[in-house]
Design a protein around this motif. Sequence first.
Motif, short mmCIF file in Angstrom:
data_model
loop_
_atom_site.label_atom_id
_atom_site.label_comp_id
_atom_site.label_asym_id
_atom_site.label_seq_id
_atom_site.Cartn_x
_atom_site.Cartn_y
_atom_site.Cartn_z
N ILE A 1 0.83 -1.20 0.00
CA ILE A 1 0.00 0.00 0.00
C ILE A 1 0.87 1.25 0.00
CG2 ILE A 1 -1.60 1.33 1.45
CD1 ILE A 1 -2.81 -0.94 -0.13
N LEU A 2 1.93 1.19 0.81
CA LEU A 2 2.82 2.34 0.91
C LEU A 2 3.49 2.63 -0.44
CD1 LEU A 2 3.21 3.97 3.39
CD2 LEU A 2 5.32 2.77 3.85
N ILE A 3 3.90 1.58 -1.13
CA ILE A 3 4.56 1.79 -2.42
C ILE A 3 3.55 2.33 -3.43
CG2 ILE A 3 5.87 0.68 -4.25
CD1 ILE A 3 6.67 -1.40 -2.13
N LEU A 4 2.34 1.79 -3.38
CA LEU A 4 1.31 2.31 -4.27
C LEU A 4 1.06 3.79 -3.96
CD1 LEU A 4 -0.77 1.65 -6.46
CD2 LEU A 4 -2.42 1.26 -4.65
N ALA A 5 1.05 4.11 -2.66
CA ALA A 5 0.87 5.50 -2.25
C ALA A 5 1.99 6.37 -2.81
CB ALA A 5 0.82 5.60 -0.73
N CYS A 6 3.23 5.84 -2.81
CA CYS A 6 4.36 6.59 -3.38
C CYS A 6 4.09 6.91 -4.84
CB CYS A 6 5.65 5.76 -3.30
SG CYS A 6 6.23 5.46 -1.65
N VAL A 7 3.62 5.90 -5.58
CA VAL A 7 3.40 6.07 -7.01
C VAL A 7 2.34 7.14 -7.26
CG1 VAL A 7 2.55 4.94 -9.09
CG2 VAL A 7 4.10 3.73 -7.58
N VAL A 8 1.22 7.03 -6.56
CA VAL A 8 0.12 7.96 -6.81
C VAL A 8 0.44 9.35 -6.27
CG1 VAL A 8 -2.33 8.37 -6.44
CG2 VAL A 8 -1.50 6.06 -6.76
N PHE A 9 1.07 9.38 -5.12
CA PHE A 9 1.44 10.64 -4.48
C PHE A 9 2.37 11.45 -5.36
CE2 PHE A 9 4.23 13.06 -1.63
CZ PHE A 9 3.32 13.66 -0.78
N GLY A 10 3.35 10.78 -5.96
CA GLY A 10 4.35 11.48 -6.76
C GLY A 10 3.81 11.92 -8.11
N GLY A 11 2.89 11.17 -8.65
CA GLY A 11 2.38 11.50 -9.98
C GLY A 11 2.42 10.25 -10.83
#
Lengths: 317, 347
Positions: free
Chosen positions: B275-285
Amino acid sequence: MNFSVIGSQFWSLAFQGLALGLIYSLVSLGYTMVYGVLRLINFANSEVFMVGTFSVLYLQVYILGIPIGDPALHGVKLIAYLAISLIGSMVVCALLAILVELVAYRRLRARGANRLASLISAIGVSIALLEGFSMLTGARGKIAPRLLDKWSFGEVAGANFRIDQVMAIVMPIIIFFLLDQFVTKSRLGKSIRAVSMSEENSKLMGIDINRVITLTFCIGGLTTGAAAFLYTTVYENTVFNVGFNMGIAAFTAAVLGGIGNLRGAFYGGLALGMLEQFASAILGSQWKSITVFVVLVVILLFKPNGLFGEAVQQTRT
Amino acid sequence: MSKLKNFNLRDFGAGIWAGWNRPTRTIFVLAFISLIALLPFAESWGPTSFLNTPITSFQNVLVYPVGMFVLMALGLNIVVGKSGLLDLGYVAFFAIGAYSQAILSTFYGWNTWEVLPFGIGFAMLSGVILGLPALRLRGDYLAIITLGFGEIVRIVALNLTVTGGPSGVAGIPNPPGFFGLKFDIMNPQNFFWVVLALILLTIWMIRRFTVRRPGRAWEAIRQDEDVASLMGVNTLVYKLWSFVIGAAVGGAAGVIFASKVMVISPDMFKFDVSILILACVVFGGIGNIWGVALGAAILAYLPERIRFLADSRQLVFGLVLILMMNLRPDGLLPRKKREKITEKGSK
């Protein structure tokens, strides 16, 4: 591997599976209702469930003033207190679910953001609630007071019909029946179905989309609250991360039955509860969740939209 | 006002980049890479010492979580960002890489560099095994299957004896040194450079793929799978490719991770990591390499930097996620406008 338990404990396992499965199906409504309308996973629903279990506990301990370890209640007082806990939990969960929608979904929807963005903001809400309650409770499990004396109706074919488990079976069935009637018959229910079929067309027909979405979150919250009440009554404890496993199980149940579909949630939860009980009896409880996922994969391979899923055209993302 | 609102830093950056000639670009890239490579020394240099993390060692934080998360986020971006497949079990490939290193090195005495291709290979193989059935499904069904796969890998690791059960594997050797670089607890900056090299390799690989046939196929699949398949794109094959390449990056990260921390246990490969990695992807763009890398660096670094908040840091982390997604729903550095336009229609 221990297949002998099937012979000796079949009815007992089936009964427990039924009780657990119907709690799952109530929580999975929180996913499936929202998914039906928004085509989004309501990620924070597991934490709504967690808050529900704590609201039951705090309501009983601090507001109704029942100390832990007190003897169980009887008569009118018991029914009244149970009703208060149930309604309290449902109201808290419904309000929280509406709040989740306001915070995590509404603004993003208005801006036409992509669907992953709202997934992440819902995950943010989920993390915040999880950590908030972890701090509040010192990350320790809490024991709930025992309101209900766990007497049994008697034993039939090895299954012990305990009152709390009977309640966990009867109540979801009533809720599902009422909800099914509501969605198929009432005006509001029809508007929910209309929006899930086509948001654009519903808008043209004068349906207030935001109101319908709030309503679906509210319904999901209400049923999740009822599930939280049943869970606390049956298991008499809760912990800040109780929502995680419940959330995964409920989401799996929703997908198993065909997400976005009321009856799918009901049967999906039922199937999952049974499956978990039998898998943990036969293979050992550590392999329980693996069995569940393997069965899920196999079912999805043959029925890609779940057991009761919609046609492919409608599930387009 | 509307001009400010439509301002897209990514397009702005791309505009400047397009105006440069080749030597300028090379110099810029080299300068940028050396700046990043100097990061491990930022804690001890006055003007940048504010970056220093309290409690945990800054150089270790740079390797894990920051470097690892950037690497994994880039890998997941191939799956989620490029071809639009929602993968909620990415941590499984990380775990497979890490356990390959743990088992092959402690039982068979292989060193990290020997294990690396095998760890990547195992991750890719598991990507194929999972992908072949799962990638026939759409959207959220894929999400739940991948989520399940992530949990399955963790539970299997928890229950097998070869993986050491709940206590995991201890005594995983550090990688042997080369060029006089020693890899041990005293020299976390060397691990950082290895991870940085892997990150650069991944970025280079993604950029090559993007401009070639697979990249165009992914783009088509992401925008409309039915149309893509009608136009003759073999959707299953290309989806599988993006899945497997993503898995390879996760596996590589896992191998390095295991040989860095020396002790691994199933607890490290929980659902939260996916989830955290997915959050990184979406958060960054989502879809934009630079955004993803920046987002991952920030999200991995932030909880360590605010460790002085102790228990409430995760709470703050959650609130930051909500706030950021509300303010910038397309992430810090959104993908190109050209790629975004069609996304609305498919929503």
